[in-house]
Design a protein around this motif. Structure first.
Motif, mmCIF file in Angstrom:
data_model
loop_
_atom_site.group_PDB
_atom_site.id
_atom_site.type_symbol
_atom_site.label_atom_id
_atom_site.label_comp_id
_atom_site.label_asym_id
_atom_site.label_seq_id
_atom_site.Cartn_x
_atom_site.Cartn_y
_atom_site.Cartn_z
ATOM 1 N N ASP A 1 6.174 1.527 -1.544
ATOM 2 C CA ASP A 1 5.613 3.134 -1.725
ATOM 3 C C ASP A 1 5.550 3.753 -0.436
ATOM 4 O O ASP A 1 4.552 3.961 0.379
ATOM 5 N N THR B 1 6.127 -2.782 2.021
ATOM 6 C CA THR B 1 5.579 -1.910 0.800
ATOM 7 C C THR B 1 6.958 -1.172 0.181
ATOM 8 O O THR B 1 7.729 -0.584 1.064
ATOM 9 N N PHE C 1 -2.653 9.028 1.292
ATOM 10 C CA PHE C 1 -2.178 7.774 1.461
ATOM 11 C C PHE C 1 -3.054 6.704 1.911
ATOM 12 O O PHE C 1 -4.229 7.043 2.513
ATOM 13 N N ASP C 2 -2.732 5.765 2.008
ATOM 14 C CA ASP C 2 -3.582 4.510 2.344
ATOM 15 C C ASP C 2 -3.548 4.380 3.897
ATOM 16 O O ASP C 2 -4.660 3.990 4.701
ATOM 17 N N LYS D 1 0.941 -1.259 0.124
ATOM 18 C CA LYS D 1 -0.107 -0.075 0.023
ATOM 19 C C LYS D 1 0.704 1.347 -0.167
ATOM 20 O O LYS D 1 2.091 1.102 0.312
ATOM 21 N N LYS D 2 0.233 2.305 -0.143
ATOM 22 C CA LYS D 2 1.146 3.675 -0.289
ATOM 23 C C LYS D 2 0.861 4.206 1.188
ATOM 24 O O LYS D 2 0.006 4.465 1.815
ATOM 25 N N GLN E 1 -1.326 15.168 -0.665
ATOM 26 C CA GLN E 1 -1.094 13.836 -1.089
ATOM 27 C C GLN E 1 -1.818 12.993 -0.244
ATOM 28 O O GLN E 1 -2.035 13.120 0.773
ATOM 29 N N GLU F 1 -8.604 7.005 2.834
ATOM 30 C CA GLU F 1 -7.591 7.438 2.787
ATOM 31 C C GLU F 1 -7.040 8.643 3.686
ATOM 32 O O GLU F 1 -8.234 9.269 4.163
ATOM 33 N N THR G 1 6.609 7.399 1.719
ATOM 34 C CA THR G 1 7.181 8.556 1.720
ATOM 35 C C THR G 1 7.276 9.224 3.452
ATOM 36 O O THR G 1 6.515 8.905 4.125
#
Length: 309
Positions: free
Chosen positions: A174, A172, A228-229, A150-151, A226, A215, A176
């Motif tokens: 992905d 994961t 994210f999950d 997931k993000k 932005q 999200e 940040t």
């Protein structure tokens, strides 16, 4: 004040304190648990890391089951927050005070835990709602598996933020890492490892954090929103050691209560277990320490009086 002192007063109704209460009550000791009602375990939407629950269990349900089990064997559990703890040097008895009164106890087990520092840019109400939905998570050891592929955003910086991000990288790609208050403050080696892992670095400060149904969105100053999950705050935590300090218990360099291998502090009759001793954020570890502490308490009490049926 009761007519006679408790055998043990347990301060804290999380996994460590309630495990100890189950043991202590089954040792036929006169005990009481004072529960502030804010165990971090209650935040868990579903834990799949707890042995014996292959389909997972909700944190509140787990705590309620543990309370019911302790009460079944005679443990008294009351809601409240101990605000003062003293020890009489001559008798060795402790006196604990809270809103509804005061009690004396021969021994005290501190299972007061820690509080995670939540991001200041989200209200407590929105934060708790996001936690319930799994949009905000604090323990990658417990639930990193839940964010597989997931993000994910991590809010933090420095070595601690880098270390938590690299741990989640096992689940994961992905990722940040967002600095909460301004530009990142990173050592060169941490920057190198994050770059090698493909982590995106975003400088703060964060100006807004909005949780939806599926999200969570983060906006930094001068940047775009932005989504994210899931999001992990890596902002540290505050250990609840004030009661220990009132009776001159020794603390370790990391701010946790110092104990021996049997959960004894340096103060006779005072014990500690769970995250207030070692902030691993692990239910299983806290429960194990609760079991060790309770058995030590029983055995230590038996040295000064008969514990016979």
């Amino acid at each position: 004040m009761r007519d006679k002192p408790l055998d043990c007063l347990v301060v804290g109704g999380g996994p460590a304190g309630l495990t100890a209460a189950i043991y202590l009550s089954r040792y036929y000791l006169d005990i009481m648990v004072v529960d502030g009602g804010d165990s971090r375990a209650s935040w868990i939407p579903t834990s799949h890391n707890h042995a014996g629950f292959p389909d997972g269990i909700n944190g509140k349900e787990l705590l309620q089951r543990m309370k019911s089990q302790a009460q079944k064997y005679g443990a008294e559990i009351i809601s409240g927050r101990v605000t003062k703890l003293t020890r009489d040097e001559e008798s060795g008895l402790f006196c604990a005070e809270w809103g509804s009164g005061a009690f004396q106890a021969r021994t005290v087990l501190l299972a007061t835990g820690v509080t995670n520092r939540r991001p200041p840019m989200i209200t407590r109400e929105d934060h708790d709602e996001a936690m319930a939905k799994g949009l905000i998570r604090y323990c990658p050891i417990c639930d990193g598996y839940e964010v597989t592929d997931k993000k994910v955003a991590i809010v933090g910086t420095g070595h601690h933020g880098a270390a938590e991000t690299l741990f989640i990288r096992g689940y994961t790609a992905d990722l940040t890492l967002i600095a909460p208050d301004g530009p990142h403050e990173m050592e060169a080696e941490d920057c190198r490892r994050l770059a090698e892992a493909g982590v995106t670095l975003v400088d703060g400060p964060i100006t807004e954090m909005i949780a939806g149904d599926k999200e969570i969105c983060v906006c930094v100053e001068g940047g775009r929103l932005q989504s994210f999950d899931s999001l992990y705050p890596a902002l540290g935590s505050d250990t609840h050691t004030s009661l220990a300090e009132m009776v001159d218990a020794e603390l370790k360099g990391d701010g946790c209560i110092a104990v021996d291998s049997h959960q004894r502090t340096n103060v006779p009759g005072l014990y500690a277990a769970g995250d207030v001793v070692l902030g691993l954020d692990q239910i299983s570890h806290a429960m194990g320490e609760g079991g060790v502490a309770s058995t030590t308490i029983r055995n230590d009490l038996s040295k000064t009086r008969k514990i016979w049926r």
